[in-house]
Design a protein around this motif. Structure first.
Motif, PDB file in Angstrom:
ATOM      1  N   THR A   1      -3.536  -2.019  12.258  1.00 16.59           N
ATOM      2  CA  THR A   1      -2.943  -3.127  11.502  1.00 16.59           C
ATOM      3  C   THR A   1      -2.254  -2.595  10.252  1.00 16.59           C
ATOM      4  O   THR A   1      -1.110  -2.967   9.941  1.00 16.59           O
ATOM      5  N   GLU A   2      -2.920  -1.709   9.522  1.00 18.19           N
ATOM      6  CA  GLU A   2      -2.327  -1.131   8.308  1.00 18.19           C
ATOM      7  C   GLU A   2      -1.081  -0.316   8.636  1.00 18.19           C
ATOM      8  O   GLU A   2      -0.066  -0.408   7.924  1.00 18.19           O
TER       9      GLU A   2
ATOM     10  N   MET B   1       0.842  -1.182   0.000  1.00 15.31           N
ATOM     11  CA  MET B   1       0.000   0.000   0.000  1.00 15.31           C
ATOM     12  C   MET B   1       0.883   1.239   0.000  1.00 15.31           C
ATOM     13  O   MET B   1       1.822   1.336   0.780  1.00 15.31           O
ATOM     14  N   ALA B   2       0.589   2.169  -0.865  1.00 14.90           N
ATOM     15  CA  ALA B   2       1.352   3.417  -0.925  1.00 14.90           C
ATOM     16  C   ALA B   2       1.001   4.275   0.286  1.00 14.90           C
ATOM     17  O   ALA B   2      -0.135   4.277   0.759  1.00 14.90           O
TER      18      ALA B   2
ATOM     19  N   ARG C   1      -6.817   7.434   4.113  1.00 18.11           N
ATOM     20  CA  ARG C   1      -7.876   6.672   4.774  1.00 18.11           C
ATOM     21  C   ARG C   1      -8.275   7.369   6.072  1.00 18.11           C
ATOM     22  O   ARG C   1      -7.432   7.914   6.786  1.00 18.11           O
ATOM     23  N   ARG C   2      -9.568   7.316   6.334  1.00 15.78           N
ATOM     24  CA  ARG C   2     -10.091   7.976   7.518  1.00 15.78           C
ATOM     25  C   ARG C   2      -9.373   7.497   8.771  1.00 15.78           C
ATOM     26  O   ARG C   2      -9.167   6.294   8.954  1.00 15.78           O
TER      27      ARG C   2
ATOM     28  N   VAL D   1       3.880   2.188  12.757  1.00 14.78           N
ATOM     29  CA  VAL D   1       3.493   1.992  14.159  1.00 14.78           C
ATOM     30  C   VAL D   1       3.916   0.586  14.565  1.00 14.78           C
ATOM     31  O   VAL D   1       3.926  -0.336  13.744  1.00 14.78           O
ATOM     32  N   GLU D   2       4.270   0.441  15.842  1.00 17.54           N
ATOM     33  CA  GLU D   2       4.591  -0.881  16.390  1.00 17.54           C
ATOM     34  C   GLU D   2       3.963  -1.020  17.772  1.00 17.54           C
ATOM     35  O   GLU D   2       3.617  -0.021  18.397  1.00 17.54           O
ATOM     36  N   ARG D   3       3.814  -2.265  18.203  1.00 13.16           N
ATOM     37  CA  ARG D   3       3.322  -2.543  19.546  1.00 13.16           C
ATOM     38  C   ARG D   3       4.510  -2.762  20.461  1.00 13.16           C
ATOM     39  O   ARG D   3       5.504  -3.366  20.069  1.00 13.16           O
ATOM     40  N   ASP D   4       4.387  -2.273  21.696  1.00 15.10           N
ATOM     41  CA  ASP D   4       5.455  -2.517  22.652  1.00 15.10           C
ATOM     42  C   ASP D   4       5.105  -3.732  23.519  1.00 15.10           C
ATOM     43  O   ASP D   4       4.064  -4.355  23.345  1.00 15.10           O
ATOM     44  N   ALA D   5       5.971  -4.065  24.445  1.00 16.07           N
ATOM     45  CA  ALA D   5       5.784  -5.265  25.270  1.00 16.07           C
ATOM     46  C   ALA D   5       4.554  -5.175  26.174  1.00 16.07           C
ATOM     47  O   ALA D   5       4.026  -6.193  26.601  1.00 16.07           O
TER      48      ALA D   5
END
Length: 101
Positions: A46-47, A1-2, A9-10, A54-58
């Motif tokens: 997710t996108e 995805m560009a 996207r909203r 973006v990332e999830r931390d511990a």
């Protein structure tokens, strides 16, 4: 995805903006985004993770990656411009600060 497709996207830019200075869990992020639906928030997160912004931390919080921080640096310039624009609109409004009685 560009990136521009994702940014269009909203809620995508709003999520990045809310994460600009801190890590947030899902519910606090949802609240900062005016209570957007959990399904839309999950989809955008997710996108944003798939595109390495973006990332999830511990602790299951969401935070910007270095690429995401770079995107927010650009958004800060747009934010400053929008504040100047809003002030100009206020001055130009018929009942704004510069209005003649």
């Amino acid at each position: 995805m560009a990136a521009l497709d994702l940014f269009g996207r909203r809620w995508a830019l709003r999520i990045l903006w809310e994460l600009r200075d801190q890590t947030l869990g899902f519910r606090p992020l949802q609240q900062r985004c005016d209570g957007m639906s959990s399904s839309v928030l999950q989809q955008r997160l997710t996108e944003l993770q798939e595109t390495l912004l973006v990332e999830r931390d511990a602790q299951d919080g969401y935070r910007l990656t270095p690429l995401g921080k770079g995107a927010c640096d650009e958004l800060r310039g747009l934010h400053r411009w929008s504040e100047r624009w809003a002030a100009e609109l206020d001055r130009a409004a018929p009942d704004g600060p510069d209005a003649k009685p």
